[in-house]
Design a protein around this motif. Structure first.
Motif, PDB file in Angstrom:
ATOM      1  N   UNK A  28      39.478  44.373  30.593  1.00  0.00           N
ATOM      2  CA  UNK A  28      38.828  45.890  30.296  1.00  0.00           C
ATOM      3  C   UNK A  28      37.271  45.953  29.612  1.00  0.00           C
ATOM      4  N   UNK A  29      36.696  46.669  30.455  1.00  0.00           N
ATOM      5  CA  UNK A  29      35.308  46.444  29.975  1.00  0.00           C
ATOM      6  C   UNK A  29      34.214  46.343  30.990  1.00  0.00           C
ATOM      7  N   UNK A  30      33.287  46.707  31.491  1.00  0.00           N
ATOM      8  CA  UNK A  30      32.263  46.686  32.527  1.00  0.00           C
ATOM      9  C   UNK A  30      31.740  45.238  32.558  1.00  0.00           C
ATOM     10  N   UNK A  31      31.124  44.959  31.246  1.00  0.00           N
ATOM     11  CA  UNK A  31      30.477  43.805  31.175  1.00  0.00           C
ATOM     12  C   UNK A  31      31.458  42.279  31.420  1.00  0.00           C
ATOM     13  N   UNK A  32      32.581  42.360  30.907  1.00  0.00           N
ATOM     14  CA  UNK A  32      33.598  41.223  31.148  1.00  0.00           C
ATOM     15  C   UNK A  32      33.919  41.220  32.694  1.00  0.00           C
ATOM     16  N   UNK A  80      35.840  52.522  30.668  1.00  0.00           N
ATOM     17  CA  UNK A  80      35.930  53.206  32.018  1.00  0.00           C
ATOM     18  C   UNK A  80      36.264  52.575  33.161  1.00  0.00           C
ATOM     19  N   UNK A  81      36.729  51.270  32.681  1.00  0.00           N
ATOM     20  CA  UNK A  81      37.071  50.233  33.932  1.00  0.00           C
ATOM     21  C   UNK A  81      38.331  49.265  33.435  1.00  0.00           C
ATOM     22  N   UNK A  82      39.170  49.001  34.009  1.00  0.00           N
ATOM     23  CA  UNK A  82      40.161  47.928  33.892  1.00  0.00           C
ATOM     24  C   UNK A  82      40.379  47.064  35.285  1.00  0.00           C
ATOM     25  N   UNK A  83      40.503  45.810  35.077  1.00  0.00           N
ATOM     26  CA  UNK A  83      40.544  45.116  36.390  1.00  0.00           C
ATOM     27  C   UNK A  83      41.816  44.055  36.077  1.00  0.00           C
ATOM     28  N   UNK A  84      42.247  43.764  37.370  1.00  0.00           N
ATOM     29  CA  UNK A  84      43.576  42.932  37.282  1.00  0.00           C
ATOM     30  C   UNK A  84      42.807  41.549  38.008  1.00  0.00           C
ATOM     31  N   UNK A  85      42.701  40.256  37.464  1.00  0.00           N
ATOM     32  CA  UNK A  85      42.335  38.994  38.304  1.00  0.00           C
ATOM     33  C   UNK A  85      43.409  38.087  38.469  1.00  0.00           C
ATOM     34  N   UNK A  86      43.132  37.176  39.188  1.00  0.00           N
ATOM     35  CA  UNK A  86      44.004  36.154  39.437  1.00  0.00           C
ATOM     36  C   UNK A  86      43.495  35.019  38.579  1.00  0.00           C
ATOM     37  N   UNK A  87      44.612  34.247  37.916  1.00  0.00           N
ATOM     38  CA  UNK A  87      44.166  33.304  36.826  1.00  0.00           C
ATOM     39  C   UNK A  87      43.366  32.127  37.837  1.00  0.00           C
ATOM     40  N   UNK A  88      42.270  31.801  37.336  1.00  0.00           N
ATOM     41  CA  UNK A  88      41.529  30.543  37.894  1.00  0.00           C
ATOM     42  C   UNK A  88      42.606  29.255  37.733  1.00  0.00           C
ATOM     43  N   UNK A  89      42.279  28.383  38.895  1.00  0.00           N
ATOM     44  CA  UNK A  89      43.216  27.171  38.762  1.00  0.00           C
ATOM     45  C   UNK A  89      42.404  26.203  37.981  1.00  0.00           C
ATOM     46  N   UNK A  90      43.111  25.281  37.008  1.00  0.00           N
ATOM     47  CA  UNK A  90      42.432  24.505  36.128  1.00  0.00           C
ATOM     48  C   UNK A  90      42.107  23.119  36.926  1.00  0.00           C
ATOM     49  N   UNK A  91      41.012  22.666  36.351  1.00  0.00           N
ATOM     50  CA  UNK A  91      40.618  21.444  36.877  1.00  0.00           C
ATOM     51  C   UNK A  91      40.733  20.376  36.200  1.00  0.00           C
TER      52      UNK A  91
END
Length: 241
Positions: A28-32, A80-91
């Motif tokens: 949540x949050x535009x910056x992130x 004013x914004x909420x996003x759902x992201x895929x978890x990055x694959x670990x290296x």
């Protein structure tokens, strides 16, 4: 309009079980959100109540009502914004630089701050014990301020990792050697930070090469430093060499 099934699905992602099952996390949050998009973290869905955000060509998002945003948000006063992201694959961790390892850090804010510190001090890898709080906890995400995208975070058996590493292992202890008198000219090593209440566990302590400590100059009634604050001081000294 967000469907009831979508609302339920996103709300479920506030729980670690569902985040792990679906390999997703909520931001949540535009910056992130922008930082993660710019870092090429793949979005699953992005929702906003702002027409200005909707018209921004930086990323695609769906316009929703403030009522629906409140339903899917974990905040009392949603952004004013909420996003759902895929978890990055670990290296795979490369032992060519300093890395931080945390032993059972439980507070999500502390872990988030440590992730941000790793980003600030150029520490590319963070190893977390299995008991450490989930790095995709919403409070952790907020505390990282977007640094999550730039730090490789690996969860696993900390004892097993320390047994196999070829790097010197430094641990933060109350009775360790004064950090300001330690030689950090080595180009790589592991800095182990312990649990907020109990410090580094006994089994991990046995694998520490060098115990270091931040000297206390003030009133002796202060028991210890916050783990994130201590991490900042120690990383600063390590980078000073």
């Amino acid at each position: 309009m967000v469907s009831k099934s979508q609302i339920k699905f996103i709300k479920n992602l506030q729980q670690k079980k569902y985040r792990t099952e679906n390999k997703l996390f909520v931001v949540e949050g535009i910056k992130t959100v922008k930082e993660l998009v710019n870092a090429k973290v793949k979005p699953y869905a992005i929702y906003t109540t702002s027409n200005a955000v909707l018209e921004d060509n930086a990323f695609k998002c769906e316009l929703i009502s403030e009522t629906d945003l409140k339903k899917i948000s974990a905040l009392k006063t949603p952004n004013n914004i909420l996003a759902v992201f895929y978890q990055p694959k670990t290296k795979e961790i490369k032992e060519d630089n300093w890395l931080v390892a945390v032993d059972d850090v439980r507070d999500p804010g502390n872990l988030g701050t440590i992730i941000r510190l790793c980003d600030w001090f150029g520490v590319a890898n963070l190893f977390c014990s299995k008991q450490t709080v989930d790095c995709y906890n919403p409070k952790t995400i907020q505390a990282t301020m977007g640094s999550l995208a730039r730090v490789n975070i690996v969860y696993g058996d900390l004892e097993a990792f320390l047994k196999q590493t070829n790097l010197p292992v430094y641990g933060a202890f109350m009775d360790g050697k004064n950090v300001y008198k330690e030689d950090f000219t080595a180009q790589s090593g592991v800095l182990v930070m312990g649990n907020e209440a109990n410090g580094v566990s006994k089994t991990v302590e046995e694998l520490i090469t060098k115990k270091i400590s931040i000297p206390q100059f003030g009133n002796k009634t202060t028991e210890s430093l916050n783990v994130a604050t201590a991490t900042a001081i120690l990383l600063n000294e390590i980078r000073r060499g």
